[in-house]
Design a protein around this motif. Structure first.
Motif, PDB file in Angstrom:
ATOM      1  N   LEU A 147       1.006  -1.282   0.059  1.00 41.46           N
ATOM      2  CA  LEU A 147       0.073   0.118  -0.011  1.00 41.46           C
ATOM      3  C   LEU A 147       0.924   1.328  -0.041  1.00 41.46           C
ATOM      4  O   LEU A 147       1.287   1.630   0.913  1.00 41.46           O
ATOM      5  CB  LEU A 147      -0.792  -0.193   1.337  1.00 41.46           C
ATOM      6  CG  LEU A 147      -1.933   1.197   1.374  1.00 41.46           C
ATOM      7  CD1 LEU A 147      -2.702   1.343  -0.002  1.00 41.46           C
ATOM      8  CD2 LEU A 147      -2.884   0.957   2.699  1.00 41.46           C
ATOM      9  N   ASP A 148       0.954   1.906  -1.242  1.00 41.16           N
ATOM     10  CA  ASP A 148       1.869   2.987  -1.219  1.00 41.16           C
ATOM     11  C   ASP A 148       0.989   4.291  -1.657  1.00 41.16           C
ATOM     12  O   ASP A 148       0.526   4.375  -2.888  1.00 41.16           O
ATOM     13  CB  ASP A 148       2.833   2.601  -2.437  1.00 41.16           C
ATOM     14  CG  ASP A 148       4.001   3.717  -2.687  1.00 41.16           C
ATOM     15  OD1 ASP A 148       3.899   4.900  -2.003  1.00 41.16           O
ATOM     16  OD2 ASP A 148       4.860   3.711  -3.764  1.00 41.16           O
ATOM     17  N   SER A 193       2.664  -6.210   3.825  1.00 36.13           N
ATOM     18  CA  SER A 193       4.419  -6.296   3.892  1.00 36.13           C
ATOM     19  C   SER A 193       4.718  -4.755   3.832  1.00 36.13           C
ATOM     20  O   SER A 193       6.123  -4.553   4.523  1.00 36.13           O
ATOM     21  CB  SER A 193       4.859  -6.955   2.785  1.00 36.13           C
ATOM     22  OG  SER A 193       4.491  -8.479   3.157  1.00 36.13           O
ATOM     23  N   TYR A 194       4.199  -3.676   3.210  1.00 35.98           N
ATOM     24  CA  TYR A 194       4.889  -2.571   2.913  1.00 35.98           C
ATOM     25  C   TYR A 194       3.919  -1.589   2.786  1.00 35.98           C
ATOM     26  O   TYR A 194       2.945  -1.481   2.190  1.00 35.98           O
ATOM     27  CB  TYR A 194       5.475  -2.426   1.455  1.00 35.98           C
ATOM     28  CG  TYR A 194       6.435  -3.674   1.033  1.00 35.98           C
ATOM     29  CD1 TYR A 194       7.680  -3.726   1.620  1.00 35.98           C
ATOM     30  CD2 TYR A 194       5.999  -4.941   0.550  1.00 35.98           C
ATOM     31  CE1 TYR A 194       8.752  -4.766   1.378  1.00 35.98           C
ATOM     32  CE2 TYR A 194       6.804  -6.128   0.211  1.00 35.98           C
ATOM     33  CZ  TYR A 194       8.000  -6.066   0.667  1.00 35.98           C
ATOM     34  OH  TYR A 194       9.272  -6.991   0.566  1.00 35.98           O
ATOM     35  N   LEU A 195       3.777  -0.949   3.929  1.00 30.77           N
ATOM     36  CA  LEU A 195       3.075   0.249   4.243  1.00 30.77           C
ATOM     37  C   LEU A 195       3.708   1.782   4.227  1.00 30.77           C
ATOM     38  O   LEU A 195       4.510   1.909   4.851  1.00 30.77           O
ATOM     39  CB  LEU A 195       2.360   0.192   5.870  1.00 30.77           C
ATOM     40  CG  LEU A 195       1.521   1.210   6.293  1.00 30.77           C
ATOM     41  CD1 LEU A 195       0.053   1.514   5.318  1.00 30.77           C
ATOM     42  CD2 LEU A 195       0.929   1.069   7.526  1.00 30.77           C
ATOM     43  N   LEU A 196       3.477   2.465   3.077  1.00 23.51           N
ATOM     44  CA  LEU A 196       4.076   3.603   2.966  1.00 23.51           C
ATOM     45  C   LEU A 196       3.176   4.862   2.753  1.00 23.51           C
ATOM     46  O   LEU A 196       2.206   5.044   1.797  1.00 23.51           O
ATOM     47  CB  LEU A 196       4.916   3.635   1.447  1.00 23.51           C
ATOM     48  CG  LEU A 196       5.882   2.354   1.518  1.00 23.51           C
ATOM     49  CD1 LEU A 196       6.206   2.139  -0.030  1.00 23.51           C
ATOM     50  CD2 LEU A 196       6.905   2.342   2.177  1.00 23.51           C
ATOM     51  N   LEU A 197       3.321   5.733   3.675  1.00 22.09           N
ATOM     52  CA  LEU A 197       2.221   7.049   4.030  1.00 22.09           C
ATOM     53  C   LEU A 197       2.981   8.128   4.118  1.00 22.09           C
ATOM     54  O   LEU A 197       2.587   9.345   4.445  1.00 22.09           O
ATOM     55  CB  LEU A 197       1.309   6.713   5.140  1.00 22.09           C
ATOM     56  CG  LEU A 197       0.369   5.357   4.912  1.00 22.09           C
ATOM     57  CD1 LEU A 197      -0.353   5.292   6.299  1.00 22.09           C
ATOM     58  CD2 LEU A 197      -0.208   5.490   3.736  1.00 22.09           C
ATOM     59  N   GLN A 245       7.079  12.421   8.015  1.00 21.94           N
ATOM     60  CA  GLN A 245       6.811  13.519   7.217  1.00 21.94           C
ATOM     61  C   GLN A 245       5.155  13.857   7.250  1.00 21.94           C
ATOM     62  O   GLN A 245       4.489  13.973   6.213  1.00 21.94           O
ATOM     63  CB  GLN A 245       7.196  13.793   5.858  1.00 21.94           C
ATOM     64  CG  GLN A 245       8.881  14.002   5.643  1.00 21.94           C
ATOM     65  CD  GLN A 245       9.270  14.204   4.196  1.00 21.94           C
ATOM     66  OE1 GLN A 245       8.404  14.868   3.350  1.00 21.94           O
ATOM     67  NE2 GLN A 245      10.366  13.815   3.900  1.00 21.94           N
ATOM     68  N   ASN A 246       4.690  13.764   8.392  1.00 24.44           N
ATOM     69  CA  ASN A 246       3.259  13.756   8.681  1.00 24.44           C
ATOM     70  C   ASN A 246       3.151  14.504  10.042  1.00 24.44           C
ATOM     71  O   ASN A 246       4.034  15.254  10.513  1.00 24.44           O
ATOM     72  CB  ASN A 246       2.724  12.343   8.641  1.00 24.44           C
ATOM     73  CG  ASN A 246       2.313  11.718   7.320  1.00 24.44           C
ATOM     74  OD1 ASN A 246       1.293  12.199   6.943  1.00 24.44           O
ATOM     75  ND2 ASN A 246       3.179  10.798   6.888  1.00 24.44           N
TER      76      ASN A 246
END
Length: 1029
Positions: free
Chosen positions: A714-715, A736-740, A766-767
C-alpha cells in the motif's frame, strides 16, 4: 437392407424417432454394430432400438443418459455382445437384477455414477469376459462374506453368485470421498482362474486382509498376463501375495503408498515380465543386481522415484526397447547402456549422470531414436576430436538441456539426418556461429531450441527454404549483426520464433510478413531500430504474441494497414515509439496483455481500451499521456493489472473503476496529477498492490482498501491525505509494505499495526503524528519469514504468467538518499521510518520483533529518554538515525558490535558523556554524526573531557578583495545580453520548424520541473527536516 454397421457418432442427435421401427422406418434387421457416441440421447433411446434383434455392439458413450435404466427394453437386444455406456450419468438398472443379456461379453460402464450395488446387477451376466466399472460410493470391506452373513456385500453376488466365472479382463476403480476409501479383499479374485488382465485403482488393500495369503501359494491367478494397480494402498509384500504369477508379462504400479514400498528383490522373481512400470511410487535405494534376471523386459519405467547409485544392474537387458529412469538420483557414467542394442527410447533426464556431450557411450545403439537427458551433468568430451567415428544411430529427438560447459558443438550431430526435435539449451558451447547446417542436413527438423548456449556471431539461415521448421529459439545468446533480410523466405513455416536477449541491430526485416503461420515472435532485448514493418503488420495474420520490448524502435506503433487481429499479447515497452495509442488495436478482441510503457506516446488514453473484454494486463506507464482517466461501462471487468504511472494524467479517479472490484490485483497510478478522493464504491477484494504515490489525492485514508485482506503493498506517499490512520488497517493481514510518507496524517500511530505480523517496510515520515511509538511493532525482511508466509505473500506472482506480471518500484529513503526498490530487492529490505513527525516518549521497541531490521529512522521528533542499549542486538542494522530529538544519557559502547552499520546519526540531541572510541564500525563516523549535543565530549566533537575545558578559538577567515578593474563591465554585460538573446531565438526557430524536437523539448522541461519538485520534497520537507535515513 443388409447394412451391418452404422456410425452416427459425433452429431449431437437427440432422438432417432421411428428410424429403426419396421412399420414406419427403414429395416435394419441385420444391423450388428451401432455407434451412437457423442450425441444427446437420453434413456428413451433404448425403446427406439428394440427392433434391432441382431445387434451385437452398442456404443452410447458421451451422451445424456442418467439415473436408472429400465432393463425391459435393453433385454430385447438378446444377441448383444458389447455394451458401452462410458461417460454418462447412469447409476443403476431397474430392476436391479433384471439384466438377461446372456450373450453379453464386454461391458464398459466407467465414468458414471454407480455405487457398489451395481455389482449385484451384473451377476446375471454369466458369459461376461470383459468389465470396466467405476464405483463412486463404496462402504465397508469388499470381502468373502457369504450368503449366510447378516449383510452380505453386493460384490459377493458378482463374484460368488455367477454360474460360471470365465471373466478374462476386469478394470475396476473406486472414487470415493470417504476417508477410508474402498477396502478390497484380493481373496475374491481367486475365483477367476481365467483372469488375464486385472486393473484396480483407488482401493485400500491392507495387510490384515492378505496376511493369510503370504504364507501359502497366494492367489490362483496363474493365467494373469497384465496387472495394473493405480493409486491404491498396498502392503509391502503384495507381489508375494499375488504370486506365483508365472504368466505375468505386464506390471504397472503407480501412486503406491510410499510407507509400504515393496523390496526391489520381489520384482526380480517375475522373470517373464516384458513391461515393468513402477514410476511415481517414492521408491528408494539402489537397483539390485538381480534385475539382470529380467532378460525378457522390453519396456522399463522407474521414473519419479528416489533411486540412487549406478545402473550397472541393467546392462544385461539386451531386449530392452524403452527405458525411462527420469526424475531420480542416479549417478555415475552411462557406460552400462552400451550393451542395450535394442533400445529405441531412452529417458534419463533429471538425474546426476555424468554424460559426455559427444554421447560416445551410446554410439553402438543403432536402433536409438529418442534420447532425453535434460538436467544431468553434461561435460565436454576431451577425446572427441581424436575419434572420428560416426554413431550408428539416427536420432529423431534429442534433448540435452542443462547448465554446464559442453565444449565445441557435438560432432555426432554432423552425422544426423533424421532429426525432428533438438533441444540443447543452457549448455555453454564454444561456437561463434549459428549451426545452420543442422537445418540443411535435417529436412524434417520441426523444433530447434538453442536458448542460452553462448553462441555468437551472425545468425545464418539455410541456403534453401526449410519447410518443416515450426519452432526456433535462439534467445539469450550473443548473436549480433542484422537479422537476415530474407528470413521469412527461408523459414516460411515457423510458428514460434524467439530471438530475444541477443545483440541484433538494424531494422526488423519486412520478410517476417511472409511467415503466414507465425503465432509467436519475440525480438525483445536487442538493439533493433527503425519502425515496425507494415508488411509484418499485414502478413502475420495468425500472430498471437508479439514482443519487441527493450529495443530502440521508433515512429508510430502501427499504421492503418493492420491485420494482427489475433494478437493476445503485445509488448512494445522500452522503445522510442511516438504518436498516439493506435485505434487499430481496438480490433484485437482477444488482446490479453498490452504493454506500451516507457515510450514517448502522447495523447489521451482511448476509451476503447476499457471495452477489451479479455484484457487482463494494461501498462502504459512512463509515457506522455495527458488528460483525464477515461470512463467506461464495465466491459473491462477482467482487468487484473493496470499501470498508468509517470504520465500527466489529471482529474479524479472515475467511479467506473469500481467495475474492477472482483479481479483487480495490481493498480499503479503513481506520479501523475490525480486529485479528489478514491470512489467509495471501489472495494477490490483481490488487490495485492496499490501504488498511488506522488499525486494530489485528498481526504482520509480511503476505505476502499479495508476489505482487501490480500493486500501486500500500500503506497500512498506524497499526497494530501489527512485524518487518522484508521484502525481497520489491521484487517490487511498480508500487508508487507505500508508507505504513507509526505501526507497530513495526524493523531497517534494505531496500536492495531502490531497485528500486522508480515510487515517489512513501514514509512510514516513527514506527517503530523504525535504520541508514543507502539513498542509491539513487528518488522522483518521477507527472506527471513517462514516458508509458509513467503508462499502466502508471493504465490500470486508465480501464479501469473511471467510476461503478465507488471512490476512497480517503491521509493524509500536510506542513508539520506531516496532509492527505488523493485520486487526482487524488496524481499531483502526491512525498515521503519517515522521521521519528521511530533512523536514523544521513550524508544521502547520489543527487540525480538525487529531483530532483522536493516534501517531505523526516528529523526526530527521529540523523543526523550536514553538510547536503547538493546539496539546493539540488531546485528543486521545498516542505518540508524536518531537525530533531532531530546535523547539523553550516554551513547552505548555496545553499538561498536553493529558490524554492518554504514550510517549513524545522533546529532542534535542532549546526549552526554564521551563519544565512542573509534573501534569497530563506529570508527567510520566523523563529527557530523554527533554534532549538536552540547554535553558530549571527546576528540570527535572537539571538546576535552577533562574538568578544565579549553575553549576553541575560532579561526578568522579573511576574504580577499576581488579586483575586476581590468574588465570593461559595461561591454561585458552588453555582449552577454546580445548572445543570450541570439541563442534563445535560435532555439525557438528550431522548435518551430521541427515538431518532433518541439515535443521532446516540452517533455524534458516537464520532467525537469517534476524532478525539481520531488527533489525539494525529499530533501526539504516541512519543518525543514533533513538528514533522513
Amino acid at each position: 437392407m443388409n447394412l451391418k454397421e452404422l456410425n452416427l457418432g459425433g452429431n449431437e442427435i437427440e432422438s432417432l424417432g421411428s428410424l429403426f421401427h419396421e412399420k414406419e422406418g427403414m429395416k435394419f434387421n441385420k444391423l450388428e454394430v451401432l455407434n451412437l457416441y457423442e450425441n444427446k440421447f437420453n434413456n428413451s433411446i433404448f425403446s427406439s432400438l428394440v427392433e434391432l434383434s441382431n445387434l451385437k455392439t452398442l456404443d452410447l458413450s458421451y451422451n445424456q443418459l442418467e439415473g436408472a435404466i429400465y432393463t425391459k427394453d435393453l433385454n430385447a437386444l438378446s444377441n448383444l455382445e458389447e455394451l458401452i455406456l462410458f461417460r454418462n450419468k447412469v447409476n443403476g438398472f431397474i430392476p436391479s437384477q433384471g439384466l438377461r443379456l446372456m450373450n453379453l461379453k464386454v461391458v464398459e460402464l466407467s465414468g458414471n455414477d454407480f455405487n457398489i450395488s451395481i455389482m449385484s446387477s451384473l451377476a446375471t451376466l454369466s458369459n461376461l469376459k470383459t468389465l470396466w466399472i467405476e464405483i463412486n460410493q463404496c462402504n465397508g470391506l469388499i470381502d468373502m462374506k457369504g450368503r449366510n452373513h447378516p449383510s452380505p456385500h453386493p460384490l459377493y453376488f458378482f463374484f460368488l453368485g455367477r454360474k460360471k466365472n470365465n471373466l478374462e479382463e476386469l478394470y475396476m476403480y473406486c472414487y470415493t470421498d470417504a476417508d477410508a476409501g474402498c477396502s478390497f479383499s484380493l481373496q475374491l479374485l481367486s475365483l477367476f482362474p481365467t483372469l488375464k488382465t486385472l486393473s484396480l485403482g483407488g482401493f485400500n488393500i491392507n495387510e490384515t486382509t492378505m496376511a493369510s495369503y503370504s504364507h501359502n501359494k497366494g492367489l490362483n491367478l496363474r493365467s494373469l498376463e497384465e496387472l495394473e494397480l493405480y493409486e491404491s494402498s498396498l502392503p509391502s509384500n503384495f507381489i508375494q501375495v499375488f504370486g506365483p504369477l508365472i504368466s505375468l508379462k505386464i506390471l504397472r504400479v503407480n501412486g503406491m503408498d510410499g510407507n509400504n514400498t515393496p523390496p526391489m528383490h520381489d520384482f526380480c522373481e517375475l522373470t517373464n515380465l516384458q513391461e515393468l512400470d513402477i514410476d511415481g511410487n517414492n521408491l528408494r535405494g539402489i537397483l539390485p543386481m538381480c534385475f539382470s534376471n529380467l532378460t525378457s523386459l522390453k519396456k522399463l519405467s522407474l521414473s519419479s522415484n528416489q533411486f540412487s547409485g549406478n545402473i550397472s544392474a541393467l546392462k544385461s537387458l539386451a531386449l530392452l526397447e524403452s527405458l525411462d529412469l527420469s526424475s531420480n538420483q542416479f549417478s555415475g557414467n552411462i557406460s552400462a547402456l552400451e550393451s542395450l542394442t535394442s533400445l529405441q527410447l531412452l529417458n534419463i533426464s533429471n538425474n546426476k549422470f555424468h554424460i559426455p556431450s559427444s554421447l560416445r557411450p551410446l554410439f553402438n545403439l543403432s536402433k536409438l531414436k529418442d534420447l532425453i537427458a535434460d538436467n544431468n551433468n553434461i561435460h565436454a568430451d576431451d577425446h572427441e576430436m581424436s575419434h572420428s567415428s560416426a554413431p550408428r544411430f539416427q536420432l529423431s529427438t534429442i534433448k540435452l538441456s542443462c547448465c554446464a560447459s559442453g565444449g565445441s558443438f557435438p560432432q555426432f550431430l554432423y552425422h544426423q539426418s533424421e532429426l525432428q526435435e533438438v533441444t540443447l539449451s543452457d549448455i555453454y558451447f564454444k561456437v561463434d556461429r549459428f549451426p545452420f547446417w543442422l537445418l540443411e542436413n535435417n529436412t524434417m527438423l520441426g523444433s530447434l531450441d538453442l536458448m542460452n548456449c553462448s553462441l555468437s556471431g551472425p545468425f545464418q539461415v539455410p541456403s534453401r527454404a526449410h519447410l518443416a521448421l515450426l519452432y526456433l529459439d535462439i534467445s539469450n545468446n550473443a548473436f549480433g549483426g542484422n537479422i537476415p533480410l530474407r528470413i521469412g523466405a527461408h523459414l516460411p513455416s515457423l510458428r514460434t520464433l524467439n530471438m530475444s536477449r541477443n545483440y541484433f541491430n538494424g531494422s526488423i526485416p519486412s520478410s517476417f510478413g511472409d511467415m503466414s503461420s507465425l503465432r509467436v515472435l519475440d525480438l525483445s532485448n536487442n538493439q533493433l531500430s527503425g519502425e515496425i514493418p507494415e508488411h509484418m503488420a499485414t502478413g502475420c495474420s495468425l500472430l498471437g504474441i508479439l514482443a519487441l520490448s527493450n529495443n530502440t524502435l521508433q515512429g508510430s506503433i502501427f499504421s492503418e494497414n493492420f491485420n494482427l487481429t489475433s494478437l493476445s499479447e503485445l509488448e512494445l515497452n522500452g522503445n522510442n515509439f511516438t504518436g498516439m495509442i493506435p485505434n487499430v488495436l481496438a480490433n484485437c478482441s482477444d488482446l490479453y496483455i498490452l504493454d506500451l510503457s516507457n515510450n514517448f506516446i502522447f495523447g489521451e488514453v482511448p476509451s476503447w481500451i476499457w471495452n477489451m473484454s479479455r484484457l487482463a494486463a494494461l501498462d502504459v506507464s512512463k509515457n506522455q499521456l495527458f488528460g483525464r482517466l477515461p470512463t467506461w461501462r464495465g466491459n473491462g471487468s477482467n482487468l487484473e493489472q493496470v499501470a498508468m504511472a509517470d504520465n500527466r494524467l489529471k482529474g479524479s479517479i472515475p467511479r467506473a473503476i469500481c467495475s474492477l472490484n472482483l479481479k483487480l490485483q495490481f493498480l499503479d497510478l503513481s506520479i501523475n496529477s490525480l486529485s479528489g478522493t478514491v470512489p467509495s464504491c471501489f472495494k477490490p477484494v483481490s488487490l495485492r498492490e496499490v501504488h498511488l504515490s506522488k499525486n494530489m489525492l485528498q481526504g482520509p485514508l480511503p476505505n476502499a482498501f479495508r476489505d482487501s485482506s490480500l493486500l501486500v503493498i500500500l503506497d500512498l506517499n506524497y499526497n494530501h491525505l489527512k485524518g487518522n490512520i484508521p484502525n481497520w488497517v489491521s484487517n490487511l493481514s498480508d500487508l508487507s509494505y505500508l508507505l504513507l510518507k509526505g501526507n497530513h496524517f495526524e493523531g497517534e500511530i494505531p496500536i492495531q499495526l502490531c497485528k500486522l505480523s508480515h510487515l517489512s517496510l513501514i514509512d510514516l515520515s513527514q506527517n503530523n503524528l504525535f504520541g508514543g511509538i507502539p513498542s509491539c511493532l513487528k518488522v522483518s525482511a521477507l527472506n527471513y519469514v517462514t516458508e509458509q508466509c513467503i508462499w502466502r505473500r508471493t504465490i500470486y506472482y508465480s501464479s501469473m504468467n511471467s510476461s503478465v506480471s507488471i512490476e512497480a518500484s517503491i521509493e524509500y529513503t536510506v542513508k539520506s538518499r531516496s532509492y527505488n526498490y523493485k520486487r526482487r530487492t524488496l524481499q531483502y529490505m526491512s525498515g521503519i521510518d517515522l521521521s519528521c513527525n511530533k512523536l514523544t516518549g521513550e524508544i521502547s521497541f520489543e527487540t525480538k520483533n525487529i531483530m532483522k531490521l536493516f534501517t531505523l529512522n526516528l529523526s526530527h521528533n521529540s523523543l526523550t529518554g536514553p538510547m536503547p542499549r538493546a539496539f546493539s542486538n540488531l546485528t543486521d542494522m545498516e542505518s540508524l538515525d536518531l537525530s533531532y530529538n531530546n535523547l539523553t544519557g550516554n551513547i552505548p559502547t555496545e553499538f561498536a558490535e553493529l558490524h554492518f552499520l554504514e550510517c549513524f546519526n545522533v546529532s542534535y540531541n542532549n546526549l552526554s558523556g564521551k563519544t565512542p572510541e573509534r573501534i569497530g564500525q563506529l570508527g567510520a563516523f566523523d563529527e557530523s554524526s554527533y554534532i549538536g549535543n552540547p554535553f558530549l565530549c571527546g576528540s570527535l566533537v572537539g571538546k576535552n573531557c577533562s574538568p578544565v575545558a579549553t575553549p576553541l578559538t575560532p579561526k578568522a577567515s579573511a576574504s580577499n578583495k576581488e579586483d575586476h578593474d581590468f574588465i570593461d563591465m559595461d561591454a561585458f554585460y552588453g555582449s552577454f545580453f546580445a548572445c543570450y538573446v541570439i541563442v534563445l531565438l535560435c532555439i525557438a526557430a528550431v522548435l518551430y520548424i521541427n515538431p518532433y524536437w518541439r515535443q521532446a523539448w516540452f517533455y524534458y522541461v516537464q520532467m525537469a520541473v517534476d524532478s525539481c519538485y520531488y527533489f525539494v520534497v525529499d530533501n526539504f520537507p516541512r519543518n525543514f527536516c533533513s538528514g533522513n535515513t
